[in-house]
Design an enzyme around this catalytic site. Structure first.
Site, PDB file in Angstrom:
ATOM      1  N   SER A  36       0.735  -1.274   0.084  1.00 48.08           N
ATOM      2  CA  SER A  36      -0.509   0.119  -0.401  1.00 48.08           C
ATOM      3  C   SER A  36       1.441   1.082  -0.291  1.00 48.08           C
ATOM      4  CB  SER A  36      -0.977  -0.172   1.279  1.00 48.08           C
ATOM      5  OG  SER A  36      -0.152  -0.364   2.751  1.00 48.08           O
ATOM      6  N   HIS A  83      -6.070  -3.019  -2.058  1.00 46.75           N
ATOM      7  CA  HIS A  83      -5.949  -2.531  -3.313  1.00 46.75           C
ATOM      8  C   HIS A  83      -5.260  -2.979  -4.515  1.00 46.75           C
ATOM      9  CE1 HIS A  83      -4.801   0.621  -0.160  1.00 46.75           C
ATOM     10  NE2 HIS A  83      -4.472  -0.087   1.183  1.00 46.75           N
ATOM     11  N   LYS A  93     -12.707   1.064   0.056  1.00 48.10           N
ATOM     12  CA  LYS A  93     -11.594   0.968  -1.135  1.00 48.10           C
ATOM     13  C   LYS A  93     -12.210   1.351  -2.295  1.00 48.10           C
ATOM     14  CE  LYS A  93      -6.685   0.255   1.178  1.00 48.10           C
ATOM     15  NZ  LYS A  93      -7.845   0.029   2.668  1.00 48.10           N
TER      16      LYS A  93
END
Length: 397
Positions: A183, A211, A242
């Protein structure tokens, strides 16, 4: 002053940064999380978001969250183990299992709680957890709570991982845990080699796709699907905060693992369930990601454009090949200074300093959303080049 307060009062780093006018945290935003936000009444380009799909302000997702709130209320007032399981939770779990190509899925209230509750629970006292030295803090905290022997391997170093596997008793459980996309620096785990080593040493693998989902793979399914090894990964973790434009997290795995975790994972059993609004938002985001592959393509077009721009300008960006682009500065205070200077130029980026990274690895984290425009990225490049040059970090070419 009591001993506790006396001890903690010695921590003065935030006060020192504030006094210098370079404190970079808790900056208030007074608008939606779009590519452009409002801060202190001014428009600022947002390059600090983790919503890679750009769905966080999508009207379809907002409407789904509103409708779920109308139907179910604002919360569950209990854990999924007791009164906090809704039919919409079960619907989301079924959709996630199908999406990730696994037998089952279970959802947690946050992504952090997933790693905390899964990593700390799956293995026992005589077992092993093997973890990448740059794994996310939630994996590290889960490992700390486990009674298993923890063996750290060098970052993305498969020779180091194999050496650690060779230390393990062959008849004990071995769980390899890694991020898919790291990340802070945006590099990608060698999941193909990890899967091969796991087969060779009879180990299990857990991959944190926080991610990776929404960025890699068909329909945004992540790095494991992108490299064709998802079937060899025992546990795939994801977060809703996210690309799913919501809040919560999940694992997708087989039914033996979910059955055990549902009855033993403390951060699942003893935490209130994900809200109806967050659940509905994640469901709608999942639907959009599958139906709109052009969103993922737009993200990659912007990523290639930005990477080329930073490289050609002479920035040090490490091994990233993703929408997470680290701009190395290698000095804590200068990182804070540049963050402040960029905000004054109308560019929001995130500083990453020790202890999140080693003091010599401090950086500015620049991240992209599918909804950025090419013009916005070009403006950011221009401003960032200007500020880095003013701080003596780039030379004129």
């Amino acid at each position: 002053m009591k001993l506790l307060q006396t001890k903690l009062s010695k921590y003065t780093a935030p006060q020192e940064a504030k006094a210098a006018g370079i404190y970079p945290y808790f900056r208030a935003i007074s608008s939606e999380q779009d590519p452009e936000v409002i801060m202190n009444g001014k428009k600022v380009l947002m390059f600090g978001s983790n919503c890679y799909t750009g769905l966080v302000n999508d009207p379809r997702i907002k409407e789904a969250a509103i409708e779920a709130t109308r139907k179910y209320g604002t919360g569950c007032a209990g854990s999924p183990f007791l009164n906090g399981t809704l039919d919409i939770h079960k619907e989301l779990e079924a959709r996630l299992a199908e999406y990730m190509g696994k037998e089952d899925a279970m959802i947690y209230s946050t992504g952090f709680e997933v790693n905390l509750g899964v990593v700390s629970t799956l293995t026992g006292r005589e077992d092993y957890i093997l973890w990448d030295e740059q794994d996310h803090a939630s994996i590290i905290e889960g490992r700390r709570l486990s009674f298993s022997t923890a063996l750290k391997y060098k970052h993305n170093d498969m020779e180091s991982l194999e050496k650690q596997l060779q230390k393990c008793a062959p008849d004990k459980v071995k769980l390899i845990v890694t991020d898919s996309v790291f990340s802070m620096e945006g590099d990608v785990a060698n999941v193909k080699c990890i899967a091969e080593l796991a087969k060779q040493y009879n180990a299990s693998v857990m991959v944190d796709e926080a991610h990776g989902i929404g960025v890699f793979g068909p329909g945004g399914r992540g790095v494991c699907h992108h490299y064709g090894v998802a079937q060899d990964i025992d546990v795939i973790m994801g977060t809703f905060s996210k690309s799913f434009a919501s809040l919560g997290g999940f694992i997708a795995t087989d039914k033996e693992i979910t059955n055990y975790l549902r009855h033993h994972s403390r951060s699942y059993i003893f935490t209130a369930s994900i809200t109806p609004a967050s659940t509905a938002a994640a469901l709608k985001a999942l639907e959009i990601m599958e139906k709109e592959p052009e969103r993922q393509q737009a993200l990659w077009d912007l990523t290639h454009f930005a990477l080329e721009g930073f490289r050609s300008a002479g920035f040090e960006i490490g091994h990233t090949s993703t929408p997470i682009i680290p701009l190395f500065i290698r000095d804590n205070w200068k990182t804070f200074t540049i963050t402040r200077d960029l905000l004054e130029e109308g560019i929001f980026v995130n500083p990453v300093v020790s202890p999140a990274v080693a003091p010599q690895d401090t950086l500015i984290r620049f991240s992209l959303m599918a909804t950025h425009t090419r013009e916005q990225v070009a403006t950011a490049l221009e401003k960032i080049i200007k500020v880095f040059k003013a701080n003596g970090l780039l030379q004129d070419k």
